[in-house]
Design a protein around this motif. Structure first.
Motif, PDB file in Angstrom:
ATOM      1  N   GLY A  92       0.795  -1.226   0.000  1.00  0.00           N
ATOM      2  CA  GLY A  92       0.000   0.000   0.000  1.00  0.00           C
ATOM      3  C   GLY A  92       0.822   1.269   0.000  1.00  0.00           C
ATOM      4  N   THR A  93       2.114   1.156  -0.284  1.00  0.00           N
ATOM      5  CA  THR A  93       2.955   2.355  -0.304  1.00  0.00           C
ATOM      6  C   THR A  93       2.981   3.023  -1.675  1.00  0.00           C
ATOM      7  N   GLN A 111       0.451   4.578  -4.286  1.00  0.00           N
ATOM      8  CA  GLN A 111      -0.926   5.037  -4.368  1.00  0.00           C
ATOM      9  C   GLN A 111      -1.409   5.110  -5.815  1.00  0.00           C
ATOM     10  N   ALA A 112      -2.724   5.039  -5.996  1.00  0.00           N
ATOM     11  CA  ALA A 112      -3.316   5.134  -7.333  1.00  0.00           C
ATOM     12  C   ALA A 112      -2.893   6.424  -8.010  1.00  0.00           C
ATOM     13  N   GLU A 124      -0.052   7.395  -8.779  1.00  0.00           N
ATOM     14  CA  GLU A 124       1.268   7.883  -8.375  1.00  0.00           C
ATOM     15  C   GLU A 124       2.263   7.606  -9.492  1.00  0.00           C
ATOM     16  N   ARG A 169      -5.690   3.057 -10.984  1.00  0.00           N
ATOM     17  CA  ARG A 169      -6.653   3.072  -9.874  1.00  0.00           C
ATOM     18  C   ARG A 169      -7.161   1.677  -9.550  1.00  0.00           C
TER      19      ARG A 169
END
Length: 70
Positions: free
Chosen positions: A16-17, A19-20, A22, A66
């Motif tokens: 989870g590091t 992000q969508a 990114e 996403r």
């Protein structure tokens, strides 16, 4: 080496590091940081794109989409 990059990105997604939408470092930047050939980074990004884990558009840095493929 390209497989190490692929695994690092997969790990960041799972943790989870990443992000969508990114942006990831450009091929040249990442190659320079790791002192490797830019073709190695390009190959890793291509593999991640084939897996649906990255989205690339011409003239832009690769991004994490996403929605992940199912």
């Amino acid at each position: 080496m390209y497989l190490q990059i692929v695994e690092q990105v997969r790990h960041r997604i799972a943790a989870g590091t990443l992000q969508a939408d990114e942006e990831l470092p450009s091929v040249r930047v990442l190659a320079s940081e790791h002192l490797i050939n830019p073709n190695t980074v390009a190959r890793a990004y291509l593999e991640l794109e084939r897996e649906g884990l990255l989205s690339k558009r011409r003239g832009r840095e690769p991004t994490f989409p996403r929605a992940l493929p199912s």
